[in-house]
Design a protein around this motif. Structure first.
Motif, PDB file in Angstrom:
ATOM      1  N   THR A   1       0.858  -1.179   0.000  1.00  0.00           N
ATOM      2  CA  THR A   1       0.000   0.000   0.000  1.00  0.00           C
ATOM      3  C   THR A   1       0.898   1.234   0.000  1.00  0.00           C
ATOM      4  N   ASN A   2       0.568   2.233  -0.809  1.00  0.00           N
ATOM      5  CA  ASN A   2       1.421   3.410  -0.908  1.00  0.00           C
ATOM      6  C   ASN A   2       0.605   4.601  -1.384  1.00  0.00           C
ATOM      7  N   PHE A   3       1.279   5.520  -2.046  1.00  0.00           N
ATOM      8  CA  PHE A   3       0.638   6.729  -2.527  1.00  0.00           C
ATOM      9  C   PHE A   3      -0.559   6.426  -3.425  1.00  0.00           C
ATOM     10  N   ASN A   4      -0.508   5.318  -4.149  1.00  0.00           N
ATOM     11  CA  ASN A   4      -1.587   4.982  -5.080  1.00  0.00           C
ATOM     12  C   ASN A   4      -2.900   4.669  -4.376  1.00  0.00           C
ATOM     13  N   THR A   5      -2.855   4.325  -3.099  1.00  0.00           N
ATOM     14  CA  THR A   5      -4.075   3.989  -2.372  1.00  0.00           C
ATOM     15  C   THR A   5      -4.572   5.150  -1.514  1.00  0.00           C
ATOM     16  N   SER A   6      -3.982   6.307  -1.682  1.00  0.00           N
ATOM     17  CA  SER A   6      -4.395   7.477  -0.911  1.00  0.00           C
ATOM     18  C   SER A   6      -5.644   8.100  -1.515  1.00  0.00           C
ATOM     19  N   ARG A   7      -6.256   8.996  -0.766  1.00  0.00           N
ATOM     20  CA  ARG A   7      -7.445   9.702  -1.236  1.00  0.00           C
ATOM     21  C   ARG A   7      -7.300  11.195  -0.994  1.00  0.00           C
ATOM     22  N   VAL A   8      -8.089  11.954  -1.737  1.00  0.00           N
ATOM     23  CA  VAL A   8      -8.035  13.410  -1.645  1.00  0.00           C
ATOM     24  C   VAL A   8      -9.432  13.961  -1.399  1.00  0.00           C
ATOM     25  N   ILE A   9      -9.524  14.943  -0.526  1.00  0.00           N
ATOM     26  CA  ILE A   9     -10.755  15.676  -0.263  1.00  0.00           C
ATOM     27  C   ILE A   9     -10.476  17.158  -0.506  1.00  0.00           C
ATOM     28  N   TYR A  10     -11.434  17.836  -1.136  1.00  0.00           N
ATOM     29  CA  TYR A  10     -11.307  19.273  -1.365  1.00  0.00           C
ATOM     30  C   TYR A  10     -12.389  20.012  -0.593  1.00  0.00           C
ATOM     31  N   LEU A  11     -11.992  21.123   0.038  1.00  0.00           N
ATOM     32  CA  LEU A  11     -12.933  21.996   0.723  1.00  0.00           C
ATOM     33  C   LEU A  11     -12.821  23.387   0.117  1.00  0.00           C
ATOM     34  N   ALA A  12     -13.943  24.064  -0.047  1.00  0.00           N
ATOM     35  CA  ALA A  12     -13.966  25.413  -0.600  1.00  0.00           C
ATOM     36  C   ALA A  12     -14.620  26.355   0.406  1.00  0.00           C
ATOM     37  N   PHE A  13     -13.930  27.464   0.693  1.00  0.00           N
ATOM     38  CA  PHE A  13     -14.421  28.468   1.630  1.00  0.00           C
ATOM     39  C   PHE A  13     -14.596  29.792   0.877  1.00  0.00           C
ATOM     40  N   PRO A  14     -15.800  30.081   0.355  1.00  0.00           N
ATOM     41  CA  PRO A  14     -16.025  31.354  -0.338  1.00  0.00           C
ATOM     42  C   PRO A  14     -15.849  32.529   0.611  1.00  0.00           C
ATOM     43  N   ASP A  15     -15.314  33.622   0.106  1.00  0.00           N
ATOM     44  CA  ASP A  15     -15.092  34.806   0.935  1.00  0.00           C
ATOM     45  C   ASP A  15     -16.416  35.356   1.453  1.00  0.00           C
ATOM     46  N   GLY A  16     -16.477  35.597   2.759  1.00  0.00           N
ATOM     47  CA  GLY A  16     -17.645  36.227   3.354  1.00  0.00           C
ATOM     48  C   GLY A  16     -18.915  35.417   3.272  1.00  0.00           C
ATOM     49  N   SER A  17     -18.814  34.117   3.082  1.00  0.00           N
ATOM     50  CA  SER A  17     -20.003  33.278   2.933  1.00  0.00           C
ATOM     51  C   SER A  17     -20.231  32.454   4.190  1.00  0.00           C
ATOM     52  N   PRO A  18     -21.486  32.251   4.606  1.00  0.00           N
ATOM     53  CA  PRO A  18     -21.785  31.408   5.761  1.00  0.00           C
ATOM     54  C   PRO A  18     -21.890  29.934   5.385  1.00  0.00           C
ATOM     55  N   SER A  19     -21.275  29.554   4.287  1.00  0.00           N
ATOM     56  CA  SER A  19     -21.327  28.169   3.828  1.00  0.00           C
ATOM     57  C   SER A  19     -19.938  27.708   3.415  1.00  0.00           C
ATOM     58  N   LEU A  20     -19.742  26.403   3.437  1.00  0.00           N
ATOM     59  CA  LEU A  20     -18.540  25.822   2.854  1.00  0.00           C
ATOM     60  C   LEU A  20     -18.974  24.680   1.945  1.00  0.00           C
ATOM     61  N   TYR A  21     -18.065  24.265   1.086  1.00  0.00           N
ATOM     62  CA  TYR A  21     -18.366  23.236   0.091  1.00  0.00           C
ATOM     63  C   TYR A  21     -17.310  22.141   0.188  1.00  0.00           C
ATOM     64  N   ILE A  22     -17.750  20.884   0.127  1.00  0.00           N
ATOM     65  CA  ILE A  22     -16.851  19.744   0.290  1.00  0.00           C
ATOM     66  C   ILE A  22     -17.122  18.736  -0.822  1.00  0.00           C
TER      67      ILE A  22
END
Length: 282
Positions: A225-246
């Motif tokens: 098991t190595n880098f190939n079995t890793s996973r990625v998550i992205y989070l977005a924080f819009p400026d001045g927004s009361p919400s986030l996106y995942i």
């Protein structure tokens, strides 16, 4: 005697290298256009990034004039930067640039920092590549204590008009404190041009180590098991927004374990990750 590696709670360092011939790393680079690939290399060679993307350079004192090298290494970063700048003015294939990177100037490996920049370079070319789920950030009522000293459950303050504040450094510090010790993560922040949003990329690897051992090790079943079995998550924080996106966890290569799902849930429901745990809830 080789140094002994012990499990730690620290995050993965940005200078940790993945083999340049790794299929997942090559795939990440090959998605980019020729112009974007050259721009990415020049970003790696920028003074602000070079410490996390050191190329393979030749030492003039040990240069062997009889040695044949298809991709002769440069003697300095300035020379390498000039070479890629000139490539931008010339016609050629993307494959030529890609092979120069993985077989020449970064033959000793690509860092996690470089690969994170490559992912965001692809995002800059294709802003709609990811599918996002929105989560609203809501203020909480101040907790009260009963006679036994126990705090009541946190409740949403529906009358408050306050928009919770987001501090990237506080979020990352608190998130790292919640990650299990047998999981390692690399974090990379990026602000795309033309978009009022801050993006966070989280790479998750199931390993107790934050050294080269986290890149390649053998599990109990005897499988690698190595880098190939890793996973990625992205989070977005819009400026001045009361919400986030995942985004949902995305596999780098092969299918990975489900720990990234736990981190995905943690990042959206744990109020400890935000600036004030008493005033923020997702």
């Amino acid at each position: 005697m080789a140094p002994i590696s012990t499990p730690v709670n620290a995050r993965l360092p940005p200078t940790l290298r993945v083999e340049s011939t790794n299929p997942s790393a090559i795939k990440s680079l090959s998605r980019l256009s020729r112009d974007a690939l050259i721009s990415l290399v020049l970003d790696w060679l920028d003074d602000a990034a070079i410490q996390n993307a050191i190329p393979y350079l030749i030492d003039p004192e040990y240069e062997d004039e009889d040695e044949v090298d298809v991709y002769a290494p440069c003697r300095s970063v300035d020379e390498l930067r000039q070479m890629y700048t000139e490539m931008r003015q010339l016609k050629g294939s993307k494959r030529e640039i890609l092979e120069r990177i993985v077989e020449g100037d970064w033959r000793h490996g690509l860092t996690l920092y470089q690969l994170a920049m490559a992912d965001f370079a692809y995002f800059d070319e294709h802003p709609s590549v990811h599918r996002w789920t929105a989560y609203q950030i809501l203020p909480l009522e101040s907790p009260t204590q009963d006679m036994d000293g126990a705090e009541d459950m946190l409740k949403v303050d529906k009358k408050s008009l306050k928009i919770p504040r987001f501090h990237p450094s506080t979020f990352l510090q608190n998130l790292q404190a919640q990650v299990l010790p047998d999981v390692k993560a690399h974090y990379h922040l990026h602000r795309p041009q033309g978009f009022p949003v801050l993006l966070l990329r989280i790479l998750i690897i199931d390993s107790p180590y934050n050294t080269d051992l986290s890149m390649v090790h053998v599990d109990r079943a005897g499988g690698a098991t190595n880098f190939n079995t890793s996973r990625v998550i992205y989070l977005a924080f819009p400026d001045g927004s009361p919400s986030l996106y995942i985004t949902k966890p995305q596999a780098i290569g092969q299918s990975a374990a489900g720990e990234s799902k736990s981190l995905h849930s943690l990042s959206r429901v744990c109020p400890r990750l935000y600036h004030d745990r008493k005033n923020v809830l997702l």
